[in-house]
Write a protein that holds these residues in place. Structure first.
Motif, short mmCIF file in Angstrom:
data_model
loop_
_atom_site.label_atom_id
_atom_site.label_comp_id
_atom_site.label_asym_id
_atom_site.label_seq_id
_atom_site.Cartn_x
_atom_site.Cartn_y
_atom_site.Cartn_z
N LEU A 149 0.82 -1.22 0.00
CA LEU A 149 0.00 0.00 0.00
C LEU A 149 0.85 1.27 0.00
O LEU A 149 1.82 1.39 0.75
CB LEU A 149 -0.92 0.03 1.22
CG LEU A 149 -1.94 -1.11 1.34
CD1 LEU A 149 -2.69 -1.02 2.66
CD2 LEU A 149 -2.92 -1.09 0.18
N THR A 313 -4.11 6.75 -0.52
CA THR A 313 -4.62 5.62 0.25
C THR A 313 -4.49 5.88 1.74
O THR A 313 -3.47 6.42 2.19
CB THR A 313 -3.83 4.33 -0.10
OG1 THR A 313 -3.93 4.09 -1.50
CG2 THR A 313 -4.39 3.13 0.65
N THR A 356 -8.85 2.30 2.44
CA THR A 356 -9.72 3.01 1.51
C THR A 356 -8.97 4.17 0.87
O THR A 356 -7.85 4.51 1.28
CB THR A 356 -10.97 3.53 2.24
OG1 THR A 356 -11.90 4.05 1.29
CG2 THR A 356 -10.63 4.61 3.25
N GLY A 357 -9.60 4.77 -0.13
CA GLY A 357 -9.06 5.99 -0.70
C GLY A 357 -9.17 7.12 0.31
O GLY A 357 -10.15 7.20 1.07
#
Length: 529
Positions: A149, A313, A356-357
């Motif tokens: 990520l 992110t 999540t965004g």
């Protein structure tokens, strides 16, 4: 290989009773009959089935006549469908109870025998399995909760984990055939949030010249950190190396005393150099020497509970005291993650993150569930581990989970430390399933006497374990302290940390800067004034 063969011959003249049980039948023969066994009732369950064979499929018969069921979650990553299914099964068959574990797995409890086959098959329908999550098997392969990520990503390890898992998962030659359990971890980001040095086989992010790969460490277990093999493993060598290590362990591992059958004891008997030579022979590869370890950063969660991972992110932390959760809440987490186009990542510290965004974080923070779990979002719950304890574990000495929660609530009230990071890990017995030995402050359950001479629940208190930038076992701070007194001793330690910490540092860094230079006697004298 001769050293390994010699050690094997010396240690395996007499095999333990579990090895004798393995000779009775194959685990798959029990699994293939599981539906009919589930329909027959406990009285038709043979002792060896519950003591070994069903555990190969994650099913542990408990003293209440019901089963605890371990669910394998590779890399701790759950999609929405999987999380929803686990939550639904917990509500229907498991009294709406869930434990999140230190191997980024989920445990369902209170499953009746007649429902066992149904639950396992429904989990399979959404692509998750309970296979090989107990006894002499390969346990869930763990990694960082933030694997792959944002700005942290250097090597995405989930594809490697899937590849390694494909070697053994549901393969009959590997089901229940190891000398003992085998734990594996991989770290592909520069931040160690998965206790990377505490496993039998550890692939740790490293750089050798211009190549990014892994340093290989082997032989970790409870109370012992893994040792450097001196090998740098290129990314295209990972599968072959893992294959070599597990074949050597299976062939030459000890099968006599189960307390001394982990990989650590084989390495201790033959020496790391001999085992490394065997890896080279088994794999047919030549290796470069260890590279520079890149996992040197420390993870600090701020009070908002949101971690900006970069590249649009974010990770929203939901703190779950002692890993005790419910099916209903997991379904709610799944619904919120779906609304935010997110996914769920489990933590080795028995909590979870919604990934999540960054633009979707507001959607999560405005949800009812996030507001509910923000109540628990304090310094002492954020990095807490507590194993099962007496409620559900036959080995437990103290209740443990309730004890950990009670102390965290007490400390939050008495010594709030906004922005602080203190890793408090609790084990209910010497087996150490709460990995208390690598905690900032660790607790091991015991029975002791209070001031009146009455026997009461107590803890041994440990100080100064390291599990982020380096690996180090904690020192014993106090022996046999009644639980009612323990919280006051830890309160003084927290007051010392709060008064002397610099620039919002973690307790681990504070210990390295201040306490590590002091003897235990000097620290105790400071605290007991």
């Amino acid at each position: 290989m001769s050293k390994l063969q010699q050690a094997f011959n010396e240690r395996n003249n007499k095999i333990n009773k579990i090895e004798k049980i393995k000779e009775l039948k194959t685990p798959m023969s029990i699994y293939n009959r599981l539906n009919s066994i589930s329909s027959s009732g406990l009285e038709y369950l043979k002792e060896e089935d519950s003591s070994f064979f069903l555990k190969c499929f994650g099913a542990f018969l408990k003293k209440d006549g019901k089963f605890m069921l371990r669910v394998r979650i590779p890399a701790g990553q759950l999609n929405i469908e999987q999380a929803t299914k686990i939550g639904e099964l917990s509500k229907v068959y498991g009294e709406d109870y869930i434990d999140i574990t230190t191997r980024q797995q989920i445990e369902l409890r209170y499953i009746k025998l007649e429902n066992l086959y149904t639950v396992i098959k429904e989990l399979e329908e959404v692509g998750i399995s309970t296979f090989q999550t107990g006894v002499d098997n390969f346990r869930n392969i763990v990694t960082s909760s933030f694997d792959g990520l944002g700005d942290l990503n250097i090597i995405k390890t989930k594809p490697f984990i899937d590849e390694l898992q494909s070697i053994f998962l549901k393969e009959e030659e590997w089901i229940g055939t190891l000398p003992r359990k085998f734990n594996t971890a991989m770290l592909g980001i520069p931040m160690n949030d998965c206790n990377i040095y505490g496993h039998d086989c550890c692939f740790i992010l490293a750089q050798k010249d211009d190549d990014i790969g892994f340093n290989l460490y082997l032989g970790g277990r409870v109370g012992v950190q893994a040792s450097d093999t001196g090998l740098f493993i290129k990314q295209n060598e990972v599968k072959a190396v893992f294959n070599a290590v597990i074949h050597l362990f299976k062939e030459y591992g000890f099968r006599d005393n189960r307390n001394k059958n982990r990989l650590h004891f084989l390495l201790e008997a033959v020496g790391m150099d001999a085992f490394v030579d065997a890896i080279k022979t088994q794999s047919g590869l030549l290796f470069e020497s260890s590279g520079k370890i890149l996992a040197t950063e420390e993870f600090m969660l701020d009070e908002s509970g949101v971690l900006d991972l970069g590249q649009g992110t974010s990770a929203v932390h939901i703190s779950i005291p002692s890993g005790i959760f419910t099916g209903e809440s997991l379904i709610e987490v799944a619904n919120i993650a779906a609304q935010a186009d997110g996914e769920i990542r489990l933590s080795v510290e028995q909590s979870l993150y919604i990934i999540t965004g960054t633009e979707k974080v507001t959607t999560i923070k405005e949800s009812l569930l996030f507001n509910i779990y923000q109540r628990y979002h304090n310094t002492y719950f954020n990095h807490q581990i507590a194993c099962a304890g007496t409620a559900t574990c036959a080995f437990g000495v103290i209740e443990n989970k309730p004890d950990a929660i009670e102390m965290a609530n007490f400390l939050q009230k008495e010594v709030p430390i906004p922005g602080g990071k203190v890793r408090m890990y609790w084990s209910a017995c010497p087996k150490g399933c709460g990995i208390h030995g690598v905690a900032d402050i660790g607790f091991e359950g015991c029975i002791t006497k209070d001031s009146t001479g009455e026997k009461v629940d107590g803890v041994h208190i440990f100080l100064g374990g390291k599990a982020t930038r380096e690996a180090k076992e904690a020192r014993v701070l106090y022996k046999s302290v009644p639980l009612k007194e323990a919280k006051f001793k830890v309160k003084k330690l927290m007051e010392l940390y709060k008064a002397k910490r610099e620039n919002g540092e973690s307790f681990e860094s504070f210990d390295s800067r201040v306490l590590s230079s002091l003897s235990i006697e000097e620290i105790v004298e400071m605290l007991d004034k």
